[in-house]
Write an enzyme that holds these catalytic residues in place. Sequence first.
Site, PDB file in Angstrom:
ATOM      1  N   TRP A 271       0.861  -1.190   0.000  1.00  0.00           N
ATOM      2  CA  TRP A 271       0.000   0.000   0.000  1.00  0.00           C
ATOM      3  C   TRP A 271       0.888   1.226   0.000  1.00  0.00           C
ATOM      4  O   TRP A 271       1.875   1.292   0.737  1.00  0.00           O
ATOM      5  CB  TRP A 271      -0.920   0.042   1.234  1.00  0.00           C
ATOM      6  CG  TRP A 271      -1.674   1.323   1.284  1.00  0.00           C
ATOM      7  CD1 TRP A 271      -2.734   1.682   0.486  1.00  0.00           C
ATOM      8  CD2 TRP A 271      -1.397   2.474   2.110  1.00  0.00           C
ATOM      9  NE1 TRP A 271      -3.133   2.969   0.780  1.00  0.00           N
ATOM     10  CE2 TRP A 271      -2.336   3.467   1.773  1.00  0.00           C
ATOM     11  CE3 TRP A 271      -0.457   2.740   3.101  1.00  0.00           C
ATOM     12  CZ2 TRP A 271      -2.351   4.720   2.397  1.00  0.00           C
ATOM     13  CZ3 TRP A 271      -0.470   3.991   3.724  1.00  0.00           C
ATOM     14  CH2 TRP A 271      -1.415   4.958   3.365  1.00  0.00           C
TER      15      TRP A 271
ATOM     16  N   GLU B 105      -2.985  -3.028  -2.475  1.00  0.00           N
ATOM     17  CA  GLU B 105      -4.150  -2.469  -1.770  1.00  0.00           C
ATOM     18  C   GLU B 105      -4.501  -1.084  -2.313  1.00  0.00           C
ATOM     19  O   GLU B 105      -3.727  -0.142  -2.192  1.00  0.00           O
ATOM     20  CB  GLU B 105      -3.834  -2.378  -0.265  1.00  0.00           C
ATOM     21  CG  GLU B 105      -4.943  -1.748   0.553  1.00  0.00           C
ATOM     22  CD  GLU B 105      -4.572  -1.583   2.036  1.00  0.00           C
ATOM     23  OE1 GLU B 105      -3.398  -1.775   2.403  1.00  0.00           O
ATOM     24  OE2 GLU B 105      -5.484  -1.252   2.824  1.00  0.00           O
TER      25      GLU B 105
ATOM     26  N   LYS C  33      -6.913   2.447  -2.754  1.00  0.00           N
ATOM     27  CA  LYS C  33      -7.608   3.376  -1.846  1.00  0.00           C
ATOM     28  C   LYS C  33      -8.151   4.523  -2.677  1.00  0.00           C
ATOM     29  O   LYS C  33      -7.483   5.007  -3.583  1.00  0.00           O
ATOM     30  CB  LYS C  33      -6.606   3.893  -0.812  1.00  0.00           C
ATOM     31  CG  LYS C  33      -7.239   4.726   0.287  1.00  0.00           C
ATOM     32  CD  LYS C  33      -6.216   5.027   1.383  1.00  0.00           C
ATOM     33  CE  LYS C  33      -6.904   5.748   2.542  1.00  0.00           C
ATOM     34  NZ  LYS C  33      -5.985   6.001   3.639  1.00  0.00           N
TER      35      LYS C  33
ATOM     36  N   ASP D  39      -9.566  -3.327   1.209  1.00  0.00           N
ATOM     37  CA  ASP D  39      -9.750  -2.744   2.541  1.00  0.00           C
ATOM     38  C   ASP D  39     -11.124  -2.094   2.502  1.00  0.00           C
ATOM     39  O   ASP D  39     -11.381  -1.220   1.676  1.00  0.00           O
ATOM     40  CB  ASP D  39      -8.629  -1.719   2.796  1.00  0.00           C
ATOM     41  CG  ASP D  39      -8.730  -1.033   4.154  1.00  0.00           C
ATOM     42  OD1 ASP D  39      -9.843  -0.602   4.508  1.00  0.00           O
ATOM     43  OD2 ASP D  39      -7.706  -0.908   4.838  1.00  0.00           O
TER      44      ASP D  39
ATOM     45  N   HIS E  76     -11.803   1.685   2.067  1.00  0.00           N
ATOM     46  CA  HIS E  76     -11.128   2.371   0.966  1.00  0.00           C
ATOM     47  C   HIS E  76     -11.981   2.602  -0.269  1.00  0.00           C
ATOM     48  O   HIS E  76     -11.464   2.795  -1.358  1.00  0.00           O
ATOM     49  CB  HIS E  76      -9.877   1.582   0.554  1.00  0.00           C
ATOM     50  CG  HIS E  76      -8.768   1.700   1.538  1.00  0.00           C
ATOM     51  ND1 HIS E  76      -7.508   1.226   1.294  1.00  0.00           N
ATOM     52  CD2 HIS E  76      -8.718   2.272   2.771  1.00  0.00           C
ATOM     53  CE1 HIS E  76      -6.732   1.462   2.345  1.00  0.00           C
ATOM     54  NE2 HIS E  76      -7.453   2.096   3.255  1.00  0.00           N
TER      55      HIS E  76
ATOM     56  N   HIS F 167      -8.400  -6.324   4.227  1.00  0.00           N
ATOM     57  CA  HIS F 167      -8.140  -5.548   5.426  1.00  0.00           C
ATOM     58  C   HIS F 167      -9.521  -5.230   5.955  1.00  0.00           C
ATOM     59  O   HIS F 167     -10.250  -4.424   5.367  1.00  0.00           O
ATOM     60  CB  HIS F 167      -7.412  -4.238   5.115  1.00  0.00           C
ATOM     61  CG  HIS F 167      -5.928  -4.345   5.253  1.00  0.00           C
ATOM     62  ND1 HIS F 167      -5.085  -3.277   5.077  1.00  0.00           N
ATOM     63  CD2 HIS F 167      -5.145  -5.399   5.564  1.00  0.00           C
ATOM     64  CE1 HIS F 167      -3.834  -3.667   5.274  1.00  0.00           C
ATOM     65  NE2 HIS F 167      -3.846  -4.960   5.569  1.00  0.00           N
TER      66      HIS F 167
ATOM     67  N   ASP G 296     -13.803   8.435   6.739  1.00  0.00           N
ATOM     68  CA  ASP G 296     -12.601   7.876   7.341  1.00  0.00           C
ATOM     69  C   ASP G 296     -12.707   6.356   7.477  1.00  0.00           C
ATOM     70  O   ASP G 296     -13.783   5.830   7.747  1.00  0.00           O
ATOM     71  CB  ASP G 296     -12.408   8.508   8.727  1.00  0.00           C
ATOM     72  CG  ASP G 296     -11.018   8.260   9.262  1.00  0.00           C
ATOM     73  OD1 ASP G 296     -10.125   7.921   8.466  1.00  0.00           O
ATOM     74  OD2 ASP G 296     -10.827   8.393  10.481  1.00  0.00           O
TER      75      ASP G 296
ATOM     76  N   ASP H 105     -10.596   2.791   9.206  1.00  0.00           N
ATOM     77  CA  ASP H 105      -9.749   2.481  10.364  1.00  0.00           C
ATOM     78  C   ASP H 105     -10.390   2.595  11.741  1.00  0.00           C
ATOM     79  O   ASP H 105      -9.685   2.644  12.740  1.00  0.00           O
ATOM     80  CB  ASP H 105      -8.451   3.312  10.336  1.00  0.00           C
ATOM     81  CG  ASP H 105      -7.712   3.144   9.029  1.00  0.00           C
ATOM     82  OD1 ASP H 105      -7.662   1.997   8.539  1.00  0.00           O
ATOM     83  OD2 ASP H 105      -7.214   4.124   8.473  1.00  0.00           O
TER      84      ASP H 105
ATOM     85  N   ASP I 112      -7.381  -4.278  10.081  1.00  0.00           N
ATOM     86  CA  ASP I 112      -6.653  -3.021   9.924  1.00  0.00           C
ATOM     87  C   ASP I 112      -7.459  -1.870  10.512  1.00  0.00           C
ATOM     88  O   ASP I 112      -8.358  -1.355   9.873  1.00  0.00           O
ATOM     89  CB  ASP I 112      -6.367  -2.762   8.434  1.00  0.00           C
ATOM     90  CG  ASP I 112      -5.606  -1.463   8.220  1.00  0.00           C
ATOM     91  OD1 ASP I 112      -5.044  -0.926   9.194  1.00  0.00           O
ATOM     92  OD2 ASP I 112      -5.571  -0.973   7.071  1.00  0.00           O
TER      93      ASP I 112
HETATM   94  C1  RNT Z   1      -4.102   2.853   4.755  1.00  0.00           C
HETATM   95  C2  RNT Z   1      -4.146   1.388   4.516  1.00  0.00           C
HETATM   96  C3  RNT Z   1      -3.021   0.628   5.084  1.00  0.00           C
HETATM   97  C4  RNT Z   1      -2.670   1.021   6.489  1.00  0.00           C
HETATM   98  C5  RNT Z   1      -1.803   0.057   7.225  1.00  0.00           C
HETATM   99  C6  RNT Z   1      -1.155   0.673   8.398  1.00  0.00           C
HETATM  100  O1  RNT Z   1      -5.244   3.501   4.388  1.00  0.00           O
HETATM  101  O2  RNT Z   1      -5.350   0.859   4.937  1.00  0.00           O
HETATM  102  O3  RNT Z   1      -3.288  -0.715   4.973  1.00  0.00           O
HETATM  103  O4  RNT Z   1      -3.814   1.230   7.258  1.00  0.00           O
HETATM  104  O5  RNT Z   1      -0.941  -0.526   6.364  1.00  0.00           O
HETATM  105 ZN    ZN Z   2      -5.575  -1.252   4.900  1.00  0.00          ZN
END
Ligand code: RNT
Ligand code: ZN
Length: 408
Positions: free
Chosen positions: A177, A218, A220, A251, A254, A278, A286, A288, A318
């Site tokens: 990523w 990955e 985003k 993810d 994303h 993820h 946002d 995470d 993640d």
């Molecule tokens: C960032 C990605 C990535 C990170 C980690 C720390 O938007 O999701 O995967 O969160 O690698």
């Molecule tokens: Zn991620």
Amino acid sequence: MYDYAKKAYAEYGVDTEVALAKLKDIPVSIHCWQGDDVIGLDGGGAASGGIQTTGNYPGRARNFDELKADIKKAFSLMPGTKRLNLHASYAVGATVDRDKYEPKHFKAWVDFAKETGLQGIDFNPTMFSHDKVKDGLTLSSPDENIRKFWVNHCKACLKIAEYFATEMNSQCLVNIWIPDGFKDVPADRLTPRLRLKKSLDEILSVKYDKKKVIVAVESKVFGIGVESYTVGSNEFYQNYAAKNDICCLLDNGHYHPLEYVSDKIPALLAFYDKVALHVTRGVRWDSDHVVLFEDELKEIAKEIVRNDATEKVMIGLDYFDASINRLSAWVTGQRAMQKALLYALLCNHGELKELQDKSDFTTLMVKQEEYKTLPFGAVWKEYLKRENLSEDYLTEIREYEKEVLKVR
Ligand code: RNT
Ligand code: ZN
């Protein structure tokens, strides 16, 4: 309660014993970075590159020993098969820069993973929180020195991943990523992507054992400070992965809020042997946030379970929250993932699929609603009991907080 639940599910043609047996073998790769707010051990400092940890809860792990202790404590409260997901920035005692990292900088993690009884280790090059991220760019940088530095970092990571796989006797996922992108309207959207393509080609030109190391990319859609454009977009990586025989990592924080990873998993399963995840929780713009037992998580788990894809979909977590007890955040998210998998396992998918094929959407809707009020909690409790755990993990975490975290 469990006996009652067993009977209730049996009426739907679901064997709770089969579900419990399957659940404990589905590996979940747990990210190390919830423990220290994505700071790492190699001096990079607070997370940058479009990701940010907010909050100042006391007790953040400040070094390798503290992080290990916290992981050990948190993992001991998590049921199921566990893997450790590391970032390259967690190198131990490295005196060289990230382009020169070697397996020896991660030996201490291997020792730890073995002694903790983990199934394997997964790995991520760290292309953020570093002074060689120039103007927000890494693998797509127009500065050849910068671009090469990060290519070399990724090459080094492939070697380290092979070492992890050999040592742990378990495949290692390497997830690439990058934070690369622009805050405002770009003048050129193509050239950065061509440079990223070239960088990936160079990275993958390294000889590595494809049976041991699985490479993923990955995507985003945007990040903090890179709102207008990201180089590693979904279309870019899906095409790159398809043409170069690597895999995609999805993810679920994303994408646009109304795009669902649960729907993307089967789309990719039609073409790929492996799909990496993820698992996170997006809130508005946002990603995470700590994973919770919510609808989209349940749908993600269903797509893994009902497509017989527990070996094809590599589940990783993640998220990072510094506003609450970090161990609690870790355990809550991992348990939510496990709950979702169990929820998906406690379903007669064959029957539901048949209803769909017969276009009996009326019964399908009614049945799907009925499942929601079956005694799921009793089966979950039984699972925890068999894993020598109870529903309450907070009491132990509070004690640890008092004795360990608060005195840091
Ligand atoms: C960032 C990605 C990535 C990170 C980690 C720390 O938007 O999701 O995967 O969160 O690698
Ligand atoms: Zn991620």
